[in-house]
Design a protein around this motif. Structure first.
Motif, PDB file in Angstrom:
ATOM      1  N   LYS A 153     -15.916   5.146  15.934  1.00  0.00           N
ATOM      2  CA  LYS A 153     -14.581   5.740  15.894  1.00  0.00           C
ATOM      3  C   LYS A 153     -14.273   6.291  14.504  1.00  0.00           C
ATOM      4  O   LYS A 153     -13.756   7.415  14.353  1.00  0.00           O
ATOM      5  CB  LYS A 153     -13.528   4.696  16.275  1.00  0.00           C
ATOM      6  CG  LYS A 153     -13.472   4.335  17.741  1.00  0.00           C
ATOM      7  CD  LYS A 153     -12.348   3.329  17.968  1.00  0.00           C
ATOM      8  CE  LYS A 153     -12.276   2.902  19.420  1.00  0.00           C
ATOM      9  NZ  LYS A 153     -11.181   1.922  19.650  1.00  0.00           N
ATOM     10  N   ALA A 154     -14.579   5.491  13.488  1.00  0.00           N
ATOM     11  CA  ALA A 154     -14.306   5.925  12.120  1.00  0.00           C
ATOM     12  C   ALA A 154     -15.119   7.161  11.755  1.00  0.00           C
ATOM     13  O   ALA A 154     -14.636   8.053  11.046  1.00  0.00           O
ATOM     14  CB  ALA A 154     -14.605   4.785  11.145  1.00  0.00           C
ATOM     15  N   PRO A 156     -17.608   1.725  19.531  1.00  0.00           N
ATOM     16  CA  PRO A 156     -17.513   0.721  18.466  1.00  0.00           C
ATOM     17  C   PRO A 156     -16.635   1.228  17.328  1.00  0.00           C
ATOM     18  O   PRO A 156     -16.453   2.441  17.150  1.00  0.00           O
ATOM     19  CB  PRO A 156     -18.971   0.544  18.019  1.00  0.00           C
ATOM     20  CG  PRO A 156     -19.802   1.103  19.109  1.00  0.00           C
ATOM     21  CD  PRO A 156     -18.998   2.169  19.762  1.00  0.00           C
ATOM     22  N   LEU A 157     -16.085   0.296  16.545  1.00  0.00           N
ATOM     23  CA  LEU A 157     -15.210   0.686  15.447  1.00  0.00           C
ATOM     24  C   LEU A 157     -15.896   1.634  14.473  1.00  0.00           C
ATOM     25  O   LEU A 157     -15.292   2.608  14.000  1.00  0.00           O
ATOM     26  CB  LEU A 157     -14.735  -0.561  14.699  1.00  0.00           C
ATOM     27  CG  LEU A 157     -13.754  -1.484  15.422  1.00  0.00           C
ATOM     28  CD1 LEU A 157     -13.370  -2.651  14.511  1.00  0.00           C
ATOM     29  CD2 LEU A 157     -12.514  -0.728  15.849  1.00  0.00           C
ATOM     30  N   ALA A 203      -6.346   1.418  15.785  1.00  0.00           N
ATOM     31  CA  ALA A 203      -7.728   1.671  16.193  1.00  0.00           C
ATOM     32  C   ALA A 203      -8.738   0.906  15.351  1.00  0.00           C
ATOM     33  O   ALA A 203      -9.746   0.420  15.874  1.00  0.00           O
ATOM     34  CB  ALA A 203      -8.021   3.167  16.123  1.00  0.00           C
ATOM     35  N   LEU A 204      -8.488   0.782  14.038  1.00  0.00           N
ATOM     36  CA  LEU A 204      -9.494   0.228  13.134  1.00  0.00           C
ATOM     37  C   LEU A 204      -9.133  -1.141  12.578  1.00  0.00           C
ATOM     38  O   LEU A 204     -10.014  -1.849  12.072  1.00  0.00           O
ATOM     39  CB  LEU A 204      -9.730   1.194  11.959  1.00  0.00           C
ATOM     40  CG  LEU A 204     -10.158   2.612  12.326  1.00  0.00           C
ATOM     41  CD1 LEU A 204     -10.315   3.460  11.066  1.00  0.00           C
ATOM     42  CD2 LEU A 204     -11.457   2.604  13.120  1.00  0.00           C
ATOM     43  N   GLU A 221      -8.837   6.721  21.656  1.00  0.00           N
ATOM     44  CA  GLU A 221      -8.258   5.502  22.212  1.00  0.00           C
ATOM     45  C   GLU A 221      -8.108   5.553  23.725  1.00  0.00           C
ATOM     46  O   GLU A 221      -8.125   4.533  24.400  1.00  0.00           O
ATOM     47  CB  GLU A 221      -6.885   5.245  21.580  1.00  0.00           C
ATOM     48  CG  GLU A 221      -6.946   4.774  20.138  1.00  0.00           C
ATOM     49  CD  GLU A 221      -7.607   3.416  20.001  1.00  0.00           C
ATOM     50  OE1 GLU A 221      -6.987   2.405  20.348  1.00  0.00           O
ATOM     51  OE2 GLU A 221      -8.775   3.384  19.558  1.00  0.00           O
ATOM     52  N   ALA A 262      -5.999  -3.787  16.757  1.00  0.00           N
ATOM     53  CA  ALA A 262      -6.895  -4.539  15.872  1.00  0.00           C
ATOM     54  C   ALA A 262      -6.200  -5.049  14.614  1.00  0.00           C
ATOM     55  O   ALA A 262      -6.807  -5.763  13.825  1.00  0.00           O
ATOM     56  CB  ALA A 262      -8.088  -3.652  15.487  1.00  0.00           C
ATOM     57  N   VAL A 290     -14.881  -2.400   8.662  1.00  0.00           N
ATOM     58  CA  VAL A 290     -14.982  -0.983   9.028  1.00  0.00           C
ATOM     59  C   VAL A 290     -13.774  -0.213   8.502  1.00  0.00           C
ATOM     60  O   VAL A 290     -13.901   0.892   7.965  1.00  0.00           O
ATOM     61  CB  VAL A 290     -15.115  -0.816  10.551  1.00  0.00           C
ATOM     62  CG1 VAL A 290     -15.022   0.655  10.943  1.00  0.00           C
ATOM     63  CG2 VAL A 290     -16.438  -1.395  11.036  1.00  0.00           C
ATOM     64  N   ALA A 291     -12.576  -0.799   8.660  1.00  0.00           N
ATOM     65  CA  ALA A 291     -11.372  -0.146   8.143  1.00  0.00           C
ATOM     66  C   ALA A 291     -11.445   0.007   6.633  1.00  0.00           C
ATOM     67  O   ALA A 291     -11.084   1.062   6.078  1.00  0.00           O
ATOM     68  CB  ALA A 291     -10.132  -0.945   8.536  1.00  0.00           C
TER      69      ALA A 291
END
Length: 518
Positions: free
Chosen positions: A185-186, A181-182, A31-32, A175, A341, A37-38
């Protein structure tokens, strides 16, 4: 409950939690990915996850178990209630401080991101959303320590599954049904972790309030010497119990200066933590009470024997696990994480970090097991100094090795820190006259190493057969390596039939309330 039943229950709970955590991290990568962002999310997730792992692996047991064992059943129930109440208030205050100072904490967690204001702001946001899990996980661990002292393991083994299970459900929902957007999600994942922690606390609290013959008694806490000692010992015990987690926190700070360094370190660590977390949970929940019983009874030789026996079993698992992770690092990283990703370059970087971390797995296991003896003796100072030595080695080695080797050098620094920690613990035990591995233990270690070497040769030979290692090939390699190691362990005598027979023995009687620790 027999030793084999309690061991299996705690072990299966730990394995199930690690497997769910594995699935969660695979979905994290999908996902990230491993971009800014991750890095922001995993940096913010590091602090609450550090606390959750430490307390979830029994980090508070060395404080509560000996304290409760010194009291009568009625007084122990009152002490447990006072401890839960005081820790709840302290944790609420700590959470308030974090929510207010999240910007500064974000900089401390990932100083390498200071030039990227947007990413650093995301770290602060995710820290605010995820940190409330610390309240729930710590209180759940305190309640679990009381349940373990009573010999009740079901709720403590199953409750941690709620956190990873809740995050997996959130990831699947994000998902499948949302195109976010990432960064969004986070944010949802950070908030979901706190909610899942509340569910975990509810499960343990329900089991605790059932109480049986000794229900926990809640009242307005009284500032007793015992309660004061619990609070003063809490932080040192957590620091000593979670030494490896603290080493990774320091490594994350250094890795923040490399693009995707936080992400690569995180995903590789999660693979390495699968076997290490199992041994940590078993040591804190089962070995510590056994060592405390022998110490209270003045059975010095029995204590050393139990310590050596636990170390033999731990290395029986840790040595082949470390060797397998080193050999299979690349296919593991590719099969588990390279999708969505998460790109091929990220899988390669994660594999190099995992290879470096696998070298430290046996040493981390040795330190985790042997530290339980120091906790049983009540020697928190020695345990804390040993953990501090490992931290100094980790930071120094990581800074030196990072420049030529990048994130892999930082991971190698963590492995050297685990070696330093294990050596310092052994020196501490020698001061107490409790480090005496004996001929039997040394022989068992040599046989275990020989069996692990046979497995390694087999894995290298089998790996050369496959042009590309996919999920089926990796599964075959893992199962084949496990089977080969088991055969080699029996052939060399590293594992015997007597080992299995000893597991069916009944566990010792509960700690006598009037038996104190010196």
């Amino acid at each position: 409950m027999s030793l084999i039943r309690s061991s299996l229950l705690v072990g299966l709970g730990s394995v199930a939690s690690r497997i769910l955590g594995f699935a969660r991290d695979v979905l994290f990568a999908q996902a990230l990915g491993a971009g800014p962002v991750a890095d922001a999310f995993l940096a913010a997730f590091r602090l609450p996850n550090l606390v959750r792992r430490i307390v979830g692996e029994g980090g508070l047991n060395p404080v509560l178990v000996p304290a409760l064992s010194r009291e009568s059943p009625d007084e122990a129930a009152t002490v447990a209630g006072d401890a839960l109440s005081v820790f709840a208030v302290a944790l609420l205050a700590l959470t308030g401080f974090v929510e207010i100072g999240a910007g500064l904490i974000a900089f401390l967690l990932a100083p390498g991101l200071h030039d990227d204001g947007r990413t650093l702001a995301l770290v602060a946001l995710y820290t605010r959303l995820s940190f409330p899990i610390v309240i729930c996980a710590t209180l759940a661990s305190l309640a679990a320590a009381v349940l373990n002292w009573r010999g009740r393991f079901t709720a403590t083994a199953l409750a941690p599954l709620a956190v990873n299970g809740g995050l997996i459900l959130t990831l699947l929902a994000l998902e499948s049904g949302f195109d976010l957007p990432l960064a969004s999600k986070a944010a949802w994942l950070a908030a979901a972790s706190s909610l899942a922690g509340l569910v975990q606390l509810g499960i343990v609290a329900a089991a605790l309030l059932q109480g049986g013959s000794r229900p926990v008694r809640f009242r307005r806490p009284r500032w007793s010497p015992l309660l004061k000692s619990l609070l003063l010992a809490g932080l040192p015990v957590l620091a000593a119990s979670g030494a490896v987690q603290i080493y990774f926190l320091a490594a994350t700070q250094i890795a923040s200066f490399w693009p995707s360094g936080i992400s690569w370190l995180y995903y590789a660590e999660r693979v390495m933590q699968l076997p290490l977390g199992l041994m940590a949970g078993l040591s804190a929940s089962l070995l510590l009470p056994e060592l405390a019983r022998h110490h209270q009874a003045g059975e010095r030789q029995a204590l050393v024997t139990a310590q050596n026996r636990a170390l033999e079993v731990a290395l029986l698992l840790a040595l082949p696990a470390g060797a397998a992770l080193f050999i299979l690092a690349r296919p593991i990283s590719t099969v588990l994480f390279e999708r969505g990703a998460f790109e091929a370059t990220d899988a390669e970087g994660t594999a190099l970090v995992l290879m470096a971390l696998s070298l430290g797995l046996p040493f981390a296991t040795v330190a985790k097991v042997l530290s339980q003896t120091l906790f049983a003796l009540g020697s928190l100072r020695t345990a804390l100094m040993a953990a501090g030595m490992g931290l100094v080695v980790t930071v120094t080695a990581s800074l030196i090795l990072a420049w030529p080797l990048g994130p892999a050098g930082i991971a190698l620094g963590v492995s050297l820190g685990c070696l330093g920690h294990a050596g310092a613990v052994i020196l501490g035990l020698r001061r107490f006259g409790l480090w005496a591995p004996g001929r039997r233990s040394l022989s068992r270690l040599a046989r275990t190493a020989a069996a692990a070497l046979v497995m390694s040769v087999g894995l290298l030979g089998a790996g050369s057969v496959f042009d590309e290692t996919g999920p089926l090939a990796l599964t075959a390699l893992c199962l084949g390596g496990l089977a080969l190691y088991a055969l080699a362990a029996f052939a060399t005598g590293a594992m015997t039939r007597d080992d299995w027979a000893s597991l069916t023995k009944k566990s010792s009687e509960p700690l006598r309330p009037d038996a104190g620790l010196s």
